[in-house]
Design a protein around this motif. Structure first.
Motif, short mmCIF file in Angstrom:
data_model
loop_
_atom_site.label_atom_id
_atom_site.label_comp_id
_atom_site.label_asym_id
_atom_site.label_seq_id
_atom_site.Cartn_x
_atom_site.Cartn_y
_atom_site.Cartn_z
N THR A 156 0.83 -1.19 0.00
CA THR A 156 0.00 0.00 0.00
C THR A 156 0.87 1.25 0.00
OG1 THR A 156 -0.07 -0.06 2.41
CG2 THR A 156 -1.87 -1.14 1.24
N ASP A 205 -7.24 16.61 -2.25
CA ASP A 205 -8.44 15.93 -2.76
C ASP A 205 -8.54 14.51 -2.23
OD1 ASP A 205 -8.81 18.24 -4.14
OD2 ASP A 205 -8.15 17.47 -6.07
N ASP A 206 -7.63 14.18 -1.35
CA ASP A 206 -7.64 12.87 -0.70
C ASP A 206 -7.51 11.72 -1.70
OD1 ASP A 206 -7.57 11.65 1.81
OD2 ASP A 206 -9.61 10.92 1.53
N ILE A 207 -6.84 11.98 -2.81
CA ILE A 207 -6.63 10.94 -3.80
C ILE A 207 -5.40 10.14 -3.42
CG2 ILE A 207 -6.00 10.56 -6.22
CD1 ILE A 207 -7.73 13.00 -6.88
N GLU A 233 -1.94 10.13 -0.35
CA GLU A 233 -1.52 10.68 0.93
C GLU A 233 -0.01 10.54 1.10
OE1 GLU A 233 -3.30 8.75 4.22
OE2 GLU A 233 -2.22 9.98 5.69
N ARG A 287 -5.15 6.60 -2.08
CA ARG A 287 -6.39 6.49 -1.29
C ARG A 287 -7.60 6.25 -2.20
NH1 ARG A 287 -5.64 7.94 4.44
NH2 ARG A 287 -7.35 6.47 4.24
N LYS A 288 -7.59 6.88 -3.35
CA LYS A 288 -8.71 6.69 -4.28
C LYS A 288 -8.17 6.26 -5.64
CE LYS A 288 -11.65 10.34 -2.31
NZ LYS A 288 -12.04 11.74 -2.56
N TRP A 289 -8.12 4.96 -5.83
CA TRP A 289 -7.58 4.43 -7.07
C TRP A 289 -8.37 4.91 -8.29
CZ3 TRP A 289 -3.18 2.00 -8.27
CH2 TRP A 289 -2.40 1.53 -7.20
N ASN A 290 -9.66 4.92 -8.17
CA ASN A 290 -10.49 5.32 -9.31
C ASN A 290 -10.17 6.73 -9.76
OD1 ASN A 290 -11.63 2.91 -8.73
ND2 ASN A 290 -13.51 3.78 -7.83
N ALA A 291 -10.12 7.61 -8.77
CA ALA A 291 -9.84 9.00 -9.09
C ALA A 291 -8.47 9.15 -9.72
CB ALA A 291 -9.95 9.86 -7.83
N GLU A 348 -6.76 6.87 -11.33
CA GLU A 348 -6.78 6.25 -12.64
C GLU A 348 -7.45 7.18 -13.65
OE1 GLU A 348 -8.43 2.43 -12.25
OE2 GLU A 348 -7.35 1.59 -13.97
#
Lengths: 217, 217
Positions: A161, A193-195, A197, A207-211, A213
Motif C-alpha cells: 500500500t 483531494d484525498d486521492i 496521501e 487512497r482513491k484508485w479510481n480518481a 486512474e
DNA sequence: CGAGGGATTGATACGTCTCAAAGCATGTGG
DNA sequence: CCACATGCTTTGAGACGTATCAATCCCTCG
C-alpha cells in the motif's frame, strides 16, 4: 531472432534468475554511488546494462542547460539498449546501485541464446512503449494529470500500500516536463483531494484508485 | 541478428531497390486514400509496412478525444514496427498513398535475409531516436522552438530550397503538442523575423539557417 | 541547538489556450 | 466568368495554467 518475430508475452517471461545467469556468465558487475555516471550522453553504446540493485535514471541535457529525464530503471530492468551507435541520454545512479554489464560483442557472440535474446527484445519492446506513453503524456496531459500518471505507474509496480519515491522532486519535474514547484503544488492538490496521501515527502499511499486512474488516463 | 548487434551505418545502407525487392517478394502492395486508416490503435501488429508513395501519419487518441501525432513517414520509410503485440498508435494515410505490406510471419520465415534484417533494425533505431527527440521537444521546448525544430527537420530531408508541407496545421499542432492557433502564430512570427518564408500556407523556404538551427536546438 | 538541503507556499509574470471573427483559397453551380 | 459555399488558416482579446522569483518550512545531520 529478428524484430519482426512475434513477441513473447511478458506475463510468461521466465524467472529473472536465468537472465541473471546469462549476465553473470558473459559480463561483469559494477557498483555506482549516488549520482555517479554510468555512461555519458553521446558515449558509444557498446554495453548492455541490467540493474541488480538500486535505481537508475537516464537524462539528457540541452546546450542551454535544460534537462529532460528519459526514464527510471529498477532492479531487474535492462537499460542502455538503444540500438543506435551512441547513447542519446546519459545514465546515472539515482541511488547507490549495483549493475550487471555485458559487452554487446559478447552478446553477439552468443546470439541465439534464446533467454538473452528474448530478454533484450522484451526490454526493447517496453522501452518503445514507455517512450510512446511519455510522448503522449508530455504532448497532451496537464500538470495534474502528469503527476497523477507518474504516481500511478509507481504504485502499479508494487503490491504494498505504501510506495517509496526513490527520486526527488527535481527528477520528477524533469521527467514530467514541469518545474519542481508545479510538481509540488500538484502533489499538495492531489493530497488535498484525498486521492493520495504523503506521510513523508518520499513516501505515499493511494487512497482513491479510481480518481487517480481517471486522472492518469 | 539480435538487437545487441552493432548498427550498420545508415550512410552505407544499400540502395532501396534491394529492400523494395524483399517487400515485393514477400509481401503485397496496397493503395489508401487520403485519411484512410491503415491500421487502428490497439490492432494486433502482424504486418510491417513500407511507404512507396505518399505520406503516412501515426496518431493516438485519448479517451476524451485529445490527439497526439506520433510521427510522419515518407517514401522509403518503414513503419508499424513496434515490437509489441499490438499497435499503440493508429496509422493513417495523410495523402493518397501506396504501401508495401509484409506479414511478420513471412519476415520471420526469411529471417537471415541480411538486407531485410538490416533495414528493420535500422528503422527501429531511427524510430527510437525520433521518439527520444520527441520527448525532449515536448518536455523542454517552447512553442517557438518546437515549430522551428519541425520546419528544420522537414527542410533537412530535402535538397531543394522550397519545401512542401504535406500536413495541415492541425497535424502539426498535434505532433508538437500545441494548438493550431499557436502553431499559426509561431509560423507568422518566424516569418516576421525573416527566418523562414511562406509563399503559401503549404510551402516554405528557409532564409536564415543559423537562426533556425539555433532555435531548433 | 544551529546549519544545510530539499520541499512547500505565495505573489506575480508570462506563455499558451480558448473562443470568436475575419481572411483566404478552392471548387461548384448559375 | 462570377457568386457563393466550404474548409483551412490567420488574427484578436481575454482567460487560464504553468513558470519564475522569493520567502518560509521542515527534516536530517552535525
Amino acid at each position: 531472432m529478428t524484430l519482426a518475430y512475434p513477441m513473447s508475452d511478458p506475463r510468461t517471461a521466465r524467472p529473472a534468475t536465468a537472465l541473471s545467469d546469462a549476465f553473470e556468465r558473459l559480463g561483469s558487475r559494477m557498483s555506482y554511488g549516488r549520482d555517479e555516471e554510468i555512461y555519458a550522453q553521446d558515449d558509444e553504446a557498446e554495453m548492455l546494462y541490467r540493474v541488480v540493485r538500486g535505481v537508475v535514471r537516464t537524462s539528457r541535457l540541452t546546450v542551454d542547460g535544460r534537462r529532460q529525464v528519459g526514464d527510471f530503471y529498477y532492479a531487474g530492468d535492462l537499460f542502455g539498449l538503444e540500438p543506435g551507435p551512441d547513447h542519446r541520454f546519459a545514465a546515472e545512479a539515482l541511488t547507490d546501485c549495483e549493475i550487471h554489464l555485458v559487452r554487446r560483442s559478447a552478446v553477439r557472440a552468443f546470439a541465439g541464446d534464446a533467454e538473452l535474446d528474448r530478454a533484450i527484445l522484451e526490454a526493447t519492446r517496453q522501452e518503445m512503449e514507455r517512450l510512446q506513453e511519455h510522448v503522449v503524456m508530455l504532448g497532451r496531459k496537464s500538470a495534474r494529470e502528469r503527476v497523477a500518471s507518474f504516481l500511478m505507474s509507481l504504485a502499479q509496480r508494487r503490491e504494498e500500500t505504501h510506495v517509496d519515491l526513490p527520486m526527488g522532486r527535481q527528477d520528477m519535474a524533469d521527467y514530467l516536463g514541469l518545474t519542481i514547484e508545479t510538481v509540488s503544488r500538484m502533489l499538495t492538490q492531489l493530497q488535498g483531494d484525498d486521492i493520495v496521501e504523503f506521510p513523508s515527502s518520499r513516501r505515499f499511499q493511494v487512497r482513491k484508485w479510481n480518481a487517480l486512474e481517471a486522472l492518469a488516463a
